[in-house]
Design a protein around this motif. Structure first.
Motif, short mmCIF file in Angstrom:
data_model
loop_
_atom_site.label_atom_id
_atom_site.label_comp_id
_atom_site.label_asym_id
_atom_site.label_seq_id
_atom_site.Cartn_x
_atom_site.Cartn_y
_atom_site.Cartn_z
N THR A 82 38.28 41.53 33.80
CA THR A 82 37.92 43.10 33.46
C THR A 82 36.77 43.51 34.30
N THR A 83 35.66 42.95 34.47
CA THR A 83 34.85 43.09 35.10
C THR A 83 34.93 43.41 36.81
N GLN B 223 37.12 46.69 37.10
CA GLN B 223 36.29 47.82 36.99
C GLN B 223 35.47 48.07 38.20
N CYS B 224 34.93 46.80 38.98
CA CYS B 224 34.30 46.88 40.02
C CYS B 224 35.04 47.39 41.21
N THR B 225 36.39 46.87 41.35
CA THR B 225 37.36 47.56 42.29
C THR B 225 37.73 48.85 42.09
N LEU B 226 37.72 49.37 41.08
CA LEU B 226 38.01 50.78 40.98
C LEU B 226 37.04 51.87 41.33
N ILE B 227 35.65 51.18 41.30
CA ILE B 227 34.55 52.03 41.96
C ILE B 227 34.58 51.81 43.38
N SER C 133 27.59 43.58 36.36
CA SER C 133 28.73 42.98 36.81
C SER C 133 28.26 41.75 37.62
#
Length: 153
Positions: A80-81, A84-88, A28
């Motif tokens: 998108t990356t 996804q990093c935000t969700l983690i 990422s």
């Protein structure tokens, strides 16, 4: 392949700061570093958000001002990356989790995720711009010294 990506990303400026932020990793960091490019091209933290397309569309005419969905301009893989990093990061960080929950209660889950992604991008921008290494929200360090950094948005 992962080791090659990690080795190539480690050579990029800002890799240490970006890979130290919770929610991101070598891949990422490589995607975001290559898509954002030179951080000095952006005046403030709102500019990379517009560059990646996570800002609302604005349609203005005379006295009407309509705000819509996100613009989705820019690199789809980077956007998108970032999401996804935000969700983690929401799961790992109490700071971002409380920010996400506050917005989710008012606006819904989808808008809260994008707003939190924009907040995370502002943190990434600050880390790039000032050469900061991430410790924990909102603490960064410069060459072994800990400082509390106020985010730009």
């Amino acid at each position: 392949m992962n080791t090659q990506i990690e080795a190539a990303a480690a050579k990029l400026d800002g890799y240490d700061g970006l890979s130290s932020i919770k929610g991101g990793g070598a891949r990422s960091a490589a995607v975001l570093l290559t898509s954002i490019g030179n951080v000095n091209d952006f005046d403030n933290a709102d500019k990379p958000a517009a560059y990646l397309g996570i800002v609302p569309k604005a349609s203005q005419s005379n006295e009407t001002d309509n705000r819509g969905r996100i613009t989705r301009r820019g690199d789809k893989l980077a956007r998108t990356t970032l999401v996804q990093c935000t969700l983690i990061a929401i799961r790992c960080s109490g700071y971002l989790n409380s920010y996400y929950r506050r917005i989710k209660d008012r606006r819904g889950s989808g808008k809260a995720i994008i707003a939190t992604a924009r907040k995370l991008l502002a943190i990434i921008y600050d880390a790039f711009k000032n050469g900061l290494i991430f410790e924990d929200f909102p603490t960064f360090k410069i060459a072994g010294k800990s400082i509390v950094s106020g985010q730009s948005s």
